[in-house]
Design a protein around this motif. Structure first.
Motif, PDB file in Angstrom:
ATOM      1  N   ALA A 141      16.118  51.170  70.484  1.00  0.00           N
ATOM      2  CA  ALA A 141      15.147  50.459  71.316  1.00  0.00           C
ATOM      3  C   ALA A 141      15.094  51.044  72.728  1.00  0.00           C
ATOM      4  O   ALA A 141      14.026  51.107  73.344  1.00  0.00           O
ATOM      5  CB  ALA A 141      15.501  48.970  71.364  1.00  0.00           C
ATOM      6  N   HIS A 142      16.223  51.483  73.230  1.00  0.00           N
ATOM      7  CA  HIS A 142      16.283  52.024  74.585  1.00  0.00           C
ATOM      8  C   HIS A 142      15.941  53.510  74.647  1.00  0.00           C
ATOM      9  O   HIS A 142      15.236  53.946  75.563  1.00  0.00           O
ATOM     10  CB  HIS A 142      17.693  51.842  75.167  1.00  0.00           C
ATOM     11  N   SER A 143      16.435  54.286  73.678  1.00  0.00           N
ATOM     12  CA  SER A 143      16.410  55.747  73.806  1.00  0.00           C
ATOM     13  C   SER A 143      15.548  56.471  72.789  1.00  0.00           C
ATOM     14  O   SER A 143      15.365  57.689  72.895  1.00  0.00           O
ATOM     15  CB  SER A 143      17.843  56.293  73.721  1.00  0.00           C
ATOM     16  N   GLY A 144      15.031  55.755  71.788  1.00  0.00           N
ATOM     17  CA  GLY A 144      14.202  56.394  70.778  1.00  0.00           C
ATOM     18  C   GLY A 144      15.015  56.937  69.621  1.00  0.00           C
ATOM     19  O   GLY A 144      16.244  57.029  69.674  1.00  0.00           O
ATOM     20  N   GLU A 145      14.313  57.331  68.553  1.00  0.00           N
ATOM     21  CA  GLU A 145      14.968  57.741  67.317  1.00  0.00           C
ATOM     22  C   GLU A 145      15.697  59.074  67.438  1.00  0.00           C
ATOM     23  O   GLU A 145      16.796  59.249  66.913  1.00  0.00           O
ATOM     24  CB  GLU A 145      13.929  57.802  66.189  1.00  0.00           C
ATOM     25  N   GLU A 146      15.103  60.022  68.121  1.00  0.00           N
ATOM     26  CA  GLU A 146      15.702  61.355  68.221  1.00  0.00           C
ATOM     27  C   GLU A 146      17.053  61.301  68.944  1.00  0.00           C
ATOM     28  O   GLU A 146      18.055  61.859  68.475  1.00  0.00           O
ATOM     29  CB  GLU A 146      14.748  62.303  68.953  1.00  0.00           C
ATOM     30  N   LYS A 147      17.090  60.633  70.094  1.00  0.00           N
ATOM     31  CA  LYS A 147      18.335  60.510  70.844  1.00  0.00           C
ATOM     32  C   LYS A 147      19.368  59.695  70.065  1.00  0.00           C
ATOM     33  O   LYS A 147      20.571  59.981  70.139  1.00  0.00           O
ATOM     34  CB  LYS A 147      18.071  59.863  72.196  1.00  0.00           C
ATOM     35  N   SER A 148      18.913  58.721  69.332  1.00  0.00           N
ATOM     36  CA  SER A 148      19.822  57.877  68.558  1.00  0.00           C
ATOM     37  C   SER A 148      20.469  58.669  67.427  1.00  0.00           C
ATOM     38  O   SER A 148      21.650  58.469  67.116  1.00  0.00           O
ATOM     39  CB  SER A 148      19.070  56.665  68.002  1.00  0.00           C
ATOM     40  N   LEU A 149      19.698  59.559  66.822  1.00  0.00           N
ATOM     41  CA  LEU A 149      20.271  60.412  65.782  1.00  0.00           C
ATOM     42  C   LEU A 149      21.314  61.356  66.391  1.00  0.00           C
ATOM     43  O   LEU A 149      22.367  61.610  65.784  1.00  0.00           O
ATOM     44  CB  LEU A 149      19.174  61.212  65.081  1.00  0.00           C
ATOM     45  N   GLU A 150      21.045  61.845  67.592  1.00  0.00           N
ATOM     46  CA  GLU A 150      22.027  62.682  68.289  1.00  0.00           C
ATOM     47  C   GLU A 150      23.313  61.893  68.534  1.00  0.00           C
ATOM     48  O   GLU A 150      24.424  62.417  68.382  1.00  0.00           O
ATOM     49  CB  GLU A 150      21.457  63.160  69.628  1.00  0.00           C
ATOM     50  N   PHE A 151      23.164  60.630  68.914  1.00  0.00           N
ATOM     51  CA  PHE A 151      24.333  59.773  69.124  1.00  0.00           C
ATOM     52  C   PHE A 151      25.146  59.650  67.847  1.00  0.00           C
ATOM     53  O   PHE A 151      26.373  59.810  67.860  1.00  0.00           O
ATOM     54  CB  PHE A 151      23.898  58.388  69.605  1.00  0.00           C
ATOM     55  N   VAL A 152      24.477  59.363  66.736  1.00  0.00           N
ATOM     56  CA  VAL A 152      25.175  59.185  65.459  1.00  0.00           C
ATOM     57  C   VAL A 152      25.913  60.458  65.060  1.00  0.00           C
ATOM     58  O   VAL A 152      27.090  60.426  64.678  1.00  0.00           O
ATOM     59  CB  VAL A 152      24.194  58.756  64.350  1.00  0.00           C
ATOM     60  N   LYS A 153      25.237  61.595  65.161  1.00  0.00           N
ATOM     61  CA  LYS A 153      25.870  62.858  64.771  1.00  0.00           C
ATOM     62  C   LYS A 153      27.073  63.169  65.658  1.00  0.00           C
ATOM     63  O   LYS A 153      28.115  63.634  65.181  1.00  0.00           O
ATOM     64  CB  LYS A 153      24.846  63.995  64.840  1.00  0.00           C
ATOM     65  N   GLY A 154      26.935  62.898  66.948  1.00  0.00           N
ATOM     66  CA  GLY A 154      28.041  63.133  67.869  1.00  0.00           C
ATOM     67  C   GLY A 154      29.207  62.199  67.612  1.00  0.00           C
ATOM     68  O   GLY A 154      30.373  62.599  67.696  1.00  0.00           O
ATOM     69  N   LEU A 155      28.890  60.949  67.296  1.00  0.00           N
ATOM     70  CA  LEU A 155      29.932  59.972  66.986  1.00  0.00           C
ATOM     71  C   LEU A 155      30.703  60.379  65.737  1.00  0.00           C
ATOM     72  O   LEU A 155      31.941  60.403  65.732  1.00  0.00           O
ATOM     73  CB  LEU A 155      29.290  58.596  66.783  1.00  0.00           C
ATOM     74  N   VAL A 156      29.966  60.712  64.694  1.00  0.00           N
ATOM     75  CA  VAL A 156      30.593  61.115  63.432  1.00  0.00           C
ATOM     76  C   VAL A 156      31.459  62.356  63.629  1.00  0.00           C
ATOM     77  O   VAL A 156      32.568  62.462  63.086  1.00  0.00           O
ATOM     78  CB  VAL A 156      29.520  61.369  62.351  1.00  0.00           C
ATOM     79  N   ASN A 157      30.977  63.284  64.441  1.00  0.00           N
ATOM     80  CA  ASN A 157      31.715  64.519  64.702  1.00  0.00           C
ATOM     81  C   ASN A 157      33.042  64.256  65.417  1.00  0.00           C
ATOM     82  O   ASN A 157      33.990  65.046  65.308  1.00  0.00           O
ATOM     83  CB  ASN A 157      30.860  65.472  65.540  1.00  0.00           C
ATOM     84  N   ASN A 158      33.113  63.124  66.139  1.00  0.00           N
ATOM     85  CA  ASN A 158      34.313  62.802  66.907  1.00  0.00           C
ATOM     86  C   ASN A 158      35.241  61.800  66.215  1.00  0.00           C
ATOM     87  O   ASN A 158      36.262  61.407  66.797  1.00  0.00           O
ATOM     88  CB  ASN A 158      33.927  62.262  68.287  1.00  0.00           C
ATOM     89  N   PHE A 159      34.900  61.405  64.999  1.00  0.00           N
ATOM     90  CA  PHE A 159      35.737  60.427  64.305  1.00  0.00           C
ATOM     91  C   PHE A 159      37.155  60.950  64.077  1.00  0.00           C
ATOM     92  O   PHE A 159      37.363  62.093  63.667  1.00  0.00           O
ATOM     93  CB  PHE A 159      35.131  60.062  62.944  1.00  0.00           C
TER      94      PHE A 159
END
Length: 335
Positions: A170-188
């Motif tokens: 809602a705040h950042s849009g779909e593209e930025k949100s996908l970047e967040f998810v990929k970055g989060l998963v990469n840091n698990f």
């Protein structure tokens, strides 16, 4: 089945004998809630009949029961569940000056179909021995390369994480949100598993350095009577994300009047009571949650974490993005 028949029997008894009651379907299972229901009974003479179950079970039950449902109020945790009940036309609009005064606008539905009754902050818990809080910031900050192998949280299918991701969309849009998810998963540090308490324990044990959790769970652990969990709660620290941007995402519990409520006026009175200064103070003190009524301050360990900036985006905007959050989490391989 017995509980269902009991409430159905109560429904017909109300019609025949005019019983002064209100029937509540609630996902919440806390002693603090039961104590407040008892207090409401003593104060008003209105009997509260309570059925508890998981949110999806209660929504399914309302759907199946239809016009014959004895339920007056649906109480669930998480905006996603409240929004779903609204979308499925299981709840009705309510106009109440008292509720408008008790609850800030962004914490109630624009159509009067749900009202927040408590809040929980979706924050970071971290190990102060290994993490400098100056390196933390908004939710995107934990996707930085220096946190690779250090972050944990529960599954993306968990309602709290779905709503967090929906708020980011809602705040950042779909593209930025996908970047967040990929970055989060990469840091698990490990694949998602367990509940929020398990994430906190893992941080304390050194399995990870940072976890995304709801504030409520740390409060529960700190006052659990379990010496191990109480010590863990002392060892870790809390960090409120996004203080310089959107503010920390707030998860809520909320209440709706069901579409075919047989005791609508009693139901409104109960929700008004639950959001009153009196009841909000007891919820804050007894259940480690943040009050929604701005006249009431946090209590105990929750208050000790200090004041912070909350995200005040209208939660309907978050609810609208819940389905998209599932898609983006799947696309980003957040299991």
């Amino acid at each position: 089945m017995l509980k269902k028949l009991t409430l159905c029997s109560l429904f017909f008894a109300n019609i025949l004998f005019g019983a002064n009651e209100v029937n509540v379907y609630s996902q919440r299972h806390y002693d603090s809630d039961k104590a407040l229901f008892k207090q409401f009974e003593e104060k008003t003479g209105i009997k509260v009949n309570l059925i508890t179950a998981k949110a999806e079970e209660l929504v399914s039950r309302l759907t199946i029961e239809g016009t014959n449902s004895p339920a007056d109020i649906l109480i669930t945790a998480d905006i996603g569940n409240l929004y779903e009940a609204k979308e499925k036309d299981l709840v009705q609009s309510v106009t109440s000056k008292t509720l408008e005064e008790n609850i800030p606008k962004h914490l109630r539905d624009e159509d009067g179909k749900w009202f927040a009754i408590t809040k929980r902050a979706r924050l970071f818990v971290y190990n102060p021995k290994t993490v400098n809080p100056k390196d933390l910031g908004d939710y995107f900050s934990i996707t930085k390369p220096e946190f690779k192998g250090k972050v944990i949280t529960r599954s993306s299918t968990n309602s709290y994480n779905k709503s967090l991701l929906a708020s980011i969309i809602a705040h950042s849009g779909e593209e930025k949100s996908l970047e967040f998810v990929k970055g989060l998963v990469n840091n698990f540090a490990r694949e998602p598993k367990g509940a929020d308490k398990d994430q906190i324990r893992a941080v304390a044990s050194g399995e990870a350095d940072i976890a995304i959790v709801n504030s409520y769970y740390l409060g529960v652990m700190a006052n659990s009577g379990d010496k191990v969990d109480e010590e863990i709660a002392k060892e870790v620290k809390v960090f409120f994300p996004a203080q310089n941007t959107t503010g920390t995402h707030m998860n809520i519990s909320g209440a709706s009047i069901t579409k075919f409520s047989p005791n609508k006026q009693n139901a409104i009175k109960l929700i008004e009571f639950l959001t009153s200064v009196e009841a909000q103070g007891k919820l804050a003190e007894g259940n480690y949650e943040y009050p929604v009524n701005p006249k009431v301050k946090p209590s105990g360990i929750v208050a000790s974490w200090g004041e912070f900036k909350e995200d005040i985006i209208p939660l309907n905007e978050v609810g609208k993005q819940t389905k998209k959050a599932v898609e983006i989490a799947t696309k980003g391989n957040w299991k």
